[in-house]
Design a protein around this motif. Structure first.
Motif, PDB file in Angstrom:
ATOM      1  N   LEU A 160      12.694  32.633  49.425  1.00 35.19           N
ATOM      2  CA  LEU A 160      13.297  31.768  49.908  1.00 35.19           C
ATOM      3  C   LEU A 160      15.009  31.966  50.384  1.00 35.19           C
ATOM      4  O   LEU A 160      15.523  32.379  49.323  1.00 35.19           O
ATOM      5  N   TRP A 161      15.571  32.721  51.601  1.00 37.12           N
ATOM      6  CA  TRP A 161      16.824  32.634  51.518  1.00 37.12           C
ATOM      7  C   TRP A 161      17.456  31.901  52.770  1.00 37.12           C
ATOM      8  O   TRP A 161      17.368  31.620  53.217  1.00 37.12           O
ATOM      9  N   VAL A 162      18.944  31.573  52.083  1.00 37.98           N
ATOM     10  CA  VAL A 162      19.901  30.348  52.685  1.00 37.98           C
ATOM     11  C   VAL A 162      20.864  31.204  53.016  1.00 37.98           C
ATOM     12  O   VAL A 162      21.994  31.850  52.372  1.00 37.98           O
ATOM     13  N   PHE A 163      21.148  30.752  54.068  1.00 39.73           N
ATOM     14  CA  PHE A 163      22.874  31.614  54.479  1.00 39.73           C
ATOM     15  C   PHE A 163      23.430  30.187  55.134  1.00 39.73           C
ATOM     16  O   PHE A 163      22.787  29.509  56.202  1.00 39.73           O
ATOM     17  N   TRP A 164      24.394  29.545  53.984  1.00 41.27           N
ATOM     18  CA  TRP A 164      24.829  27.912  54.837  1.00 41.27           C
ATOM     19  C   TRP A 164      26.411  28.357  54.221  1.00 41.27           C
ATOM     20  O   TRP A 164      27.110  28.831  53.298  1.00 41.27           O
ATOM     21  N   ALA A 165      26.695  27.587  55.787  1.00 38.96           N
ATOM     22  CA  ALA A 165      28.491  27.058  55.379  1.00 38.96           C
ATOM     23  C   ALA A 165      28.522  25.507  54.617  1.00 38.96           C
ATOM     24  O   ALA A 165      27.692  24.633  55.986  1.00 38.96           O
ATOM     25  N   GLY A 166      29.015  25.241  53.680  1.00 37.53           N
ATOM     26  CA  GLY A 166      28.693  24.245  52.967  1.00 37.53           C
ATOM     27  C   GLY A 166      29.719  23.436  53.459  1.00 37.53           C
ATOM     28  O   GLY A 166      31.339  23.459  53.730  1.00 37.53           O
ATOM     29  N   SER A 167      29.679  21.960  54.229  1.00 40.94           N
ATOM     30  CA  SER A 167      31.631  20.756  53.829  1.00 40.94           C
ATOM     31  C   SER A 167      30.065  19.609  53.571  1.00 40.94           C
ATOM     32  O   SER A 167      29.530  19.001  53.698  1.00 40.94           O
TER      33      SER A 167
END
Length: 185
Positions: A160-167
């Motif tokens: 599973l791939w993720v591309f996340w901008a977390g805040s």
């Protein structure tokens, strides 16, 4: 003598609970200093409400090899967004709880990914697959934010791939995999 041991060993193997598990993961690129962390659910912890606040990508196993008595809706995967009644699934939680950061990485499982609950309504509807030793807090804030992406590797259905901008409060998904045949041995 060996012919007497085989039935006993077979009974032991069949009586041992099977599990589909998170094998590992990696952050490939990131604005931050995090790493992949596989959490041990034998030690109770809270997840949600900014209680981690790191650049790490986290995962842990939830309920394992559950026979679905009714279909569940997913946001990604499934057959037209549904995992069918009668399917046996293992559930896993993947999240990024940073104050502000971006990362691109993956999580590997020992069974193929069937579907992903990535928004509040599908996560709430599948909370019956949560891990009983984990305290899920601020559940109304779970899911992905606009611009976040998650997908199953086209060459490897176990990844599973993720591309996340977390805040605040972070990104949280529930991943459903097939039953693990390897764990039954």
């Amino acid at each position: 003598m060996l012919h007497r041991l085989i039935p006993a060993l077979l009974a032991l193997v069949l009586a041992t609970p099977s599990m589909a598990v998170v094998l590992g993961g990696e952050i490939v690129d990131q604005r931050g200093n995090g790493r992949f962390v596989l959490l041990d659910t034998n030690v109770p912890f809270d997840v949600g409400a900014d209680n981690f606040n790191t650049d790490n990508l986290y995962a842990f196993d939830e309920d394992q090899n559950i026979l679905l008595t009714e279909p569940i809706r997913v946001d990604f995967g499934g057959d037209n967004g549904v995992i069918a009644q009668g399917e046996t699934v293992a559930s896993h939680y993947v999240f990024f709880d940073s104050l502000a950061g971006v990362h691109y990485g993956y999580v590997d499982f020992d069974a193929p990914v069937l579907g992903i609950a990535a928004f509040q309504d599908t996560m709430a509807a599948t909370d019956f697959l949560a891990n009983n030793s984990v305290n899920y807090i601020s559940t109304e804030l779970r899911g992905l934010e606009p611009g976040d992406r998650v997908w199953v590797d086209g060459q490897d259905p176990h990844r599973l791939w993720v591309f996340w901008a977390g805040s605040s409060p972070g990104d949280y998904i529930r991943v459903f995999t097939e039953k693990s045949l390897g764990a039954m041995m």
